[in-house]
Design a protein around this motif. Structure first.
Motif, PDB file in Angstrom:
ATOM      1  N   THR A  60       0.816  -1.211   0.000  1.00 55.15           N
ATOM      2  CA  THR A  60       0.000   0.000   0.000  1.00 55.15           C
ATOM      3  C   THR A  60       0.850   1.262   0.000  1.00 55.15           C
ATOM      4  OG1 THR A  60      -0.109   0.059   2.393  1.00 55.15           O
ATOM      5  CG2 THR A  60      -1.825  -1.178   1.250  1.00 55.15           C
ATOM      6  N   ARG A  61       1.984   1.225   0.645  1.00 54.96           N
ATOM      7  CA  ARG A  61       2.919   2.335   0.774  1.00 54.96           C
ATOM      8  C   ARG A  61       2.377   3.528   1.553  1.00 54.96           C
ATOM      9  NH1 ARG A  61       7.603   1.724  -2.805  1.00 54.96           N
ATOM     10  NH2 ARG A  61       7.237  -0.196  -3.908  1.00 54.96           N
ATOM     11  N   ARG A  62       1.158   3.450   2.051  1.00 51.84           N
ATOM     12  CA  ARG A  62       0.614   4.499   2.914  1.00 51.84           C
ATOM     13  C   ARG A  62      -0.064   3.833   4.096  1.00 51.84           C
ATOM     14  NH1 ARG A  62      -2.342   9.317  -0.166  1.00 51.84           N
ATOM     15  NH2 ARG A  62      -1.718  10.397   1.701  1.00 51.84           N
ATOM     16  N   ASP A  71       3.651   9.478   3.347  1.00 52.91           N
ATOM     17  CA  ASP A  71       3.228  10.124   4.585  1.00 52.91           C
ATOM     18  C   ASP A  71       2.584   9.204   5.621  1.00 52.91           C
ATOM     19  OD1 ASP A  71       4.068  12.408   3.227  1.00 52.91           O
ATOM     20  OD2 ASP A  71       2.061  12.771   2.433  1.00 52.91           O
ATOM     21  N   PRO A  72       3.251   8.151   6.058  1.00 54.26           N
ATOM     22  CA  PRO A  72       2.659   7.311   7.117  1.00 54.26           C
ATOM     23  C   PRO A  72       2.578   8.070   8.442  1.00 54.26           C
ATOM     24  CG  PRO A  72       4.890   6.590   6.620  1.00 54.26           C
ATOM     25  CD  PRO A  72       4.562   7.666   5.641  1.00 54.26           C
ATOM     26  N   ARG A  73       1.584   7.738   9.245  1.00 53.66           N
ATOM     27  CA  ARG A  73       1.349   8.372  10.542  1.00 53.66           C
ATOM     28  C   ARG A  73       1.106   7.309  11.605  1.00 53.66           C
ATOM     29  NH1 ARG A  73       2.842  12.019   7.780  1.00 53.66           N
ATOM     30  NH2 ARG A  73       1.707  13.879   7.171  1.00 53.66           N
ATOM     31  N   VAL A  74       1.687   7.503  12.778  1.00 54.35           N
ATOM     32  CA  VAL A  74       1.391   6.667  13.940  1.00 54.35           C
ATOM     33  C   VAL A  74       1.133   7.636  15.091  1.00 54.35           C
ATOM     34  CG1 VAL A  74       2.219   4.889  15.529  1.00 54.35           C
ATOM     35  CG2 VAL A  74       2.900   4.805  13.120  1.00 54.35           C
ATOM     36  N   ASP A 123      12.845   1.967   5.552  1.00 55.19           N
ATOM     37  CA  ASP A 123      12.604   2.430   4.182  1.00 55.19           C
ATOM     38  C   ASP A 123      11.320   3.234   4.048  1.00 55.19           C
ATOM     39  OD1 ASP A 123      14.935   1.266   3.123  1.00 55.19           O
ATOM     40  OD2 ASP A 123      13.935  -0.682   3.043  1.00 55.19           O
ATOM     41  N   CYS A 124      11.096   4.174   4.945  1.00 54.86           N
ATOM     42  CA  CYS A 124       9.894   5.007   4.900  1.00 54.86           C
ATOM     43  C   CYS A 124      10.271   6.460   4.637  1.00 54.86           C
ATOM     44  CB  CYS A 124       9.116   4.907   6.210  1.00 54.86           C
ATOM     45  SG  CYS A 124       8.408   3.281   6.490  1.00 54.86           S
ATOM     46  N   HIS A 125       9.293   7.271   4.285  1.00 54.76           N
ATOM     47  CA  HIS A 125       9.532   8.656   3.913  1.00 54.76           C
ATOM     48  C   HIS A 125       8.431   9.545   4.475  1.00 54.76           C
ATOM     49  CE1 HIS A 125       9.823  12.099   1.103  1.00 54.76           C
ATOM     50  NE2 HIS A 125      11.114  11.835   1.205  1.00 54.76           N
ATOM     51  N   ASP A 126       8.800  10.689   5.022  1.00 49.90           N
ATOM     52  CA  ASP A 126       7.863  11.695   5.543  1.00 49.90           C
ATOM     53  C   ASP A 126       6.906  11.127   6.593  1.00 49.90           C
ATOM     54  OD1 ASP A 126       8.993  13.505   3.833  1.00 49.90           O
ATOM     55  OD2 ASP A 126       7.437  13.328   2.306  1.00 49.90           O
ATOM     56  N   ILE A 127       7.449  10.560   7.660  1.00 54.63           N
ATOM     57  CA  ILE A 127       6.616   9.919   8.685  1.00 54.63           C
ATOM     58  C   ILE A 127       6.430  10.837   9.897  1.00 54.63           C
ATOM     59  CG2 ILE A 127       8.570   8.713   9.737  1.00 54.63           C
ATOM     60  CD1 ILE A 127       6.568   6.401  10.279  1.00 54.63           C
ATOM     61  N   VAL A 128       5.248  10.758  10.489  1.00 55.67           N
ATOM     62  CA  VAL A 128       4.941  11.487  11.719  1.00 55.67           C
ATOM     63  C   VAL A 128       4.608  10.465  12.811  1.00 55.67           C
ATOM     64  CG1 VAL A 128       3.361  13.084  12.858  1.00 55.67           C
ATOM     65  CG2 VAL A 128       4.093  13.515  10.505  1.00 55.67           C
ATOM     66  N   VAL A 185      15.327   5.485  21.350  1.00 55.35           N
ATOM     67  CA  VAL A 185      15.172   5.760  19.921  1.00 55.35           C
ATOM     68  C   VAL A 185      16.501   5.479  19.229  1.00 55.35           C
ATOM     69  CG1 VAL A 185      14.641   7.512  18.178  1.00 55.35           C
ATOM     70  CG2 VAL A 185      13.441   7.532  20.378  1.00 55.35           C
ATOM     71  N   VAL A 186      16.438   4.677  18.151  1.00 51.59           N
ATOM     72  CA  VAL A 186      17.622   4.360  17.347  1.00 51.59           C
ATOM     73  C   VAL A 186      17.358   4.903  15.945  1.00 51.59           C
ATOM     74  CG1 VAL A 186      19.020   2.518  16.338  1.00 51.59           C
ATOM     75  CG2 VAL A 186      18.118   2.279  18.666  1.00 51.59           C
ATOM     76  N   ILE A 187      18.223   5.810  15.474  1.00 48.67           N
ATOM     77  CA  ILE A 187      18.111   6.369  14.133  1.00 48.67           C
ATOM     78  C   ILE A 187      19.402   6.040  13.391  1.00 48.67           C
ATOM     79  CG2 ILE A 187      17.885   8.484  12.773  1.00 48.67           C
ATOM     80  CD1 ILE A 187      16.324   9.682  15.125  1.00 48.67           C
ATOM     81  N   GLU A 188      19.258   5.309  12.266  1.00 51.11           N
ATOM     82  CA  GLU A 188      20.431   4.891  11.481  1.00 51.11           C
ATOM     83  C   GLU A 188      20.212   5.180   9.999  1.00 51.11           C
ATOM     84  OE1 GLU A 188      21.236   0.778  12.127  1.00 51.11           O
ATOM     85  OE2 GLU A 188      21.582   1.029  14.259  1.00 51.11           O
ATOM     86  N   ASN A 189      21.254   5.689   9.356  1.00 53.50           N
ATOM     87  CA  ASN A 189      21.294   5.860   7.915  1.00 53.50           C
ATOM     88  C   ASN A 189      20.119   6.665   7.383  1.00 53.50           C
ATOM     89  OD1 ASN A 189      22.494   5.617   5.410  1.00 53.50           O
ATOM     90  ND2 ASN A 189      21.387   3.743   4.915  1.00 53.50           N
ATOM     91  N   THR A 190      19.961   7.893   7.901  1.00 54.45           N
ATOM     92  CA  THR A 190      18.894   8.756   7.402  1.00 54.45           C
ATOM     93  C   THR A 190      19.473   9.945   6.685  1.00 54.45           C
ATOM     94  OG1 THR A 190      18.758  10.005   9.452  1.00 54.45           O
ATOM     95  CG2 THR A 190      17.328   8.091   9.227  1.00 54.45           C
TER      96      THR A 190
END
Length: 126
Positions: A34-36, A60-63, A80-85, A121-126
């Motif tokens: 779905t990608r959304r 634009d996925p949202r949680v 592999d996501c983009h523009d997430i809130v 929180v782990v943030i890698e390769n952004t």
């Protein structure tokens, strides 16, 4: 990309048992197709793997407004996501609260990160 389906799941005060195939778990596992995705007001706890796993969501996925706790791995695993809130969630006693891997443009605010077994929180390769 304009014709891709959009999944928005809102479950008011509903708990998702660890072995149940529900709309929420379908949204998280089918996100590569779905990608959304949008998840709100969910309780995702005591799962043997990740609480929620978003993979390859580019629209634009949202949680938001969710309780994600007591999962054996990561509460919210994002790859592999983009523009997430990610906003207004309660993360408690997961192995890690949030993994954000190979993804871009994260907006994460007003979350409660409480008592995790490893990392918050782990943030890698952004």
């Amino acid at each position: 990309m304009a014709n891709l389906p959009y999944i928005y799941v809102r479950m008011d005060t509903r708990s998702i048992p660890r072995n149940e195939s529900s709309a929420c778990s379908s949204a998280t596992s089918a996100s590569a197709v779905t990608r959304r995705a949008g998840l709100a007001c969910t309780l995702r706890s005591h799962h043997g793997n990740h609480g929620i796993h978003l993979d390859n969501c580019y629209e634009d996925p949202r949680v938001s407004d969710s309780v994600i706790s007591y999962n054996a791995k990561t509460g919210l695993n994002i790859t592999d996501c983009h523009d997430i809130v990610v906003s207004d969630n309660q993360f408690e006693e997961n192995e890690d609260a949030v993994h954000y891997i190979d993804s871009f443009n994260l907006c994460m605010n007003a979350n409660n990160l409480d008592n995790h077994l490893r990392h918050s929180v782990v943030i890698e390769n952004t």
